[in-house]
Design an enzyme around this catalytic site. Sequence first.
Site, short mmCIF file in Angstrom:
data_model
loop_
_atom_site.label_atom_id
_atom_site.label_comp_id
_atom_site.label_asym_id
_atom_site.label_seq_id
_atom_site.Cartn_x
_atom_site.Cartn_y
_atom_site.Cartn_z
N LYS A 192 -19.79 -14.71 -24.70
CA LYS A 192 -20.43 -15.85 -24.52
C LYS A 192 -20.17 -17.09 -25.58
O LYS A 192 -20.67 -16.73 -26.73
CB LYS A 192 -21.83 -15.74 -24.13
CG LYS A 192 -22.70 -16.87 -24.22
CD LYS A 192 -24.21 -16.57 -23.87
CE LYS A 192 -25.09 -17.65 -24.09
NZ LYS A 192 -26.65 -17.44 -24.06
N LYS B 211 -35.94 -25.64 -25.25
CA LYS B 211 -36.60 -24.16 -26.10
C LYS B 211 -37.69 -24.96 -27.05
O LYS B 211 -37.39 -26.11 -27.54
CB LYS B 211 -35.62 -23.73 -26.84
CG LYS B 211 -34.83 -22.92 -26.12
CD LYS B 211 -33.69 -22.16 -27.17
CE LYS B 211 -32.52 -21.48 -26.12
NZ LYS B 211 -33.14 -19.88 -25.79
N ARG C 269 -25.27 -16.67 -18.71
CA ARG C 269 -24.77 -15.97 -17.41
C ARG C 269 -24.06 -17.03 -16.61
O ARG C 269 -23.14 -16.41 -15.74
CB ARG C 269 -26.02 -15.43 -16.64
CG ARG C 269 -26.90 -16.34 -15.93
CD ARG C 269 -28.26 -15.54 -15.82
NE ARG C 269 -28.93 -15.53 -16.91
CZ ARG C 269 -30.16 -14.89 -16.93
NH1 ARG C 269 -30.86 -14.67 -15.77
NH2 ARG C 269 -31.09 -14.70 -18.09
ZN LIG Z 1 -30.29 -20.41 -23.08
#
Ligand SMILES: [Zn+2]
Length: 490
Positions: A254, A266, A340
């Site tokens: 990743k 965030k 993902r």
């Molecule tokens: Zn993230």
Amino acid sequence: MDFATPSKRPKADLVVVPCFKTKKGAVLAATVSDLKGAVTPILKAGDFNGEEGATMLAYLTGKTEKRLLFLGLGEESCTMEGLRRAYAAAMKRCQNKKWPTVNFLLPKHPKLAVDDVTRAVSEGIALSSYVFDEWKSKEGKKPFFIKKANLIGAKNKTIPAKTLKILSGVNLARNLINRNALDITPQALGKEAEKIATAFPVVKATILNKKALEKEKMGLLLAVGNGSSMDPALIMLEYKGAPRSDDLTMVVGKGVTFDTGGLNLKPTNFIEDMRTDMGGGAAAIGLIQAAASLKLKVNIVAVVPATENAMDAHSYKPGDVYRAHSGKTVEITNTDAEGRLILADALSYGQKRFKPNRIIDMATLTGAAVVALGEERAALFSNNDTLAKLCEKAGETTGEKVWRMPLDPEYRSLMDSSIADIRNAGKKRAAGCITAAIFLQEFVEKKTPWIHLDIAGTGFIDAPEHYHLSQATGFGIRLLIEMIECLSSK
Ligand SMILES: [Zn+2]
């Protein structure tokens, strides 16, 4: 790192003398006849207990070295990891005191072979010879590293040389992870890959730019990259160390060069380290550097989907549906579950292009993995027991430990979507690292042995510890080299 026998030690500033901890106090773990007279009365006094990583300094007169450092290894049953940590503690003493030349005596271990001891000690010394000080002013405290480490009592001289080759990959990954997000962009990661291909003719770099990603219909990687001023990229590094074999390991890493979370932004205390969200990609690139330096007789391809997960008017939106490279559709229920998505496209594209015999992906994927396992172990998921066991064993050998987690089909219902084939984040917070792995599994062909390593806790640690003097660990490279070597020797 150099070598000598105990009786023919070169002159040095310091000799490191390992000791085991016993019920009766510390006892010598190495025999050096010329030091016995100096050492015995000090140990008899009983002030030094031999605890792992404990050190005690003594001064010598008329000997090969000016000083002696007792080094505690813990009990006689100490592991290779214990040796790594203990010798790293000795290294820290040497660095603090600025002793340039050091003779490290190797212990005689009751269970470990001398080559394993040599390996662990050289790894402890080499791993603790890295700091990240690019931002420290010259007038500030510059770290000091010893100039010469002599391993006294080592038999196989190729072992420390091998360690240093692996460390060239580990330190590359550490640098990439530690540096600024706006310096280590998807394009900069691509340049690093190209540098490796230039340095090693057996390595080939291929980079798909945004246009190529559009042509290949990598809808998920493109969606995540849409809110960034930098284009996403798919970086591929092929290492052909066994050109006559068609066996191939694909390593997917990743590469989110900064993760704001996207529109699901965030909050403070969760965003500060997000330049490190490319830790899996850095490890995949570092792995190729290490494998090429070692001239391993294996074939590996690293595939790194690289993008920023940024936020602007063009950011991909929660509630929208995107089509993956595989053709499956994904409902975006949380833009912070972006890792993902980009891995899914890399997995299906990589399988189609390279037809690997096995796949290992590494990703700083979920906070849930950190909640479950902390910084001690990475979460391991696999559809193949043999491969998983091999990875567990390699973890114990290298100290890059893993813990196997379940992939029961019952978890799949947490990823059901009413409007698409799958959603990208679980319906509940429960089992967060498992649902992430379940998502990835949807993009892996059933017959291909696959491992997913969630390295969110192990890739970048809260504070320097043991042989890591910087927060980026380069986790995964030593583990995978060990695994791939075991596979190729079978
Ligand atoms: Zn993230």
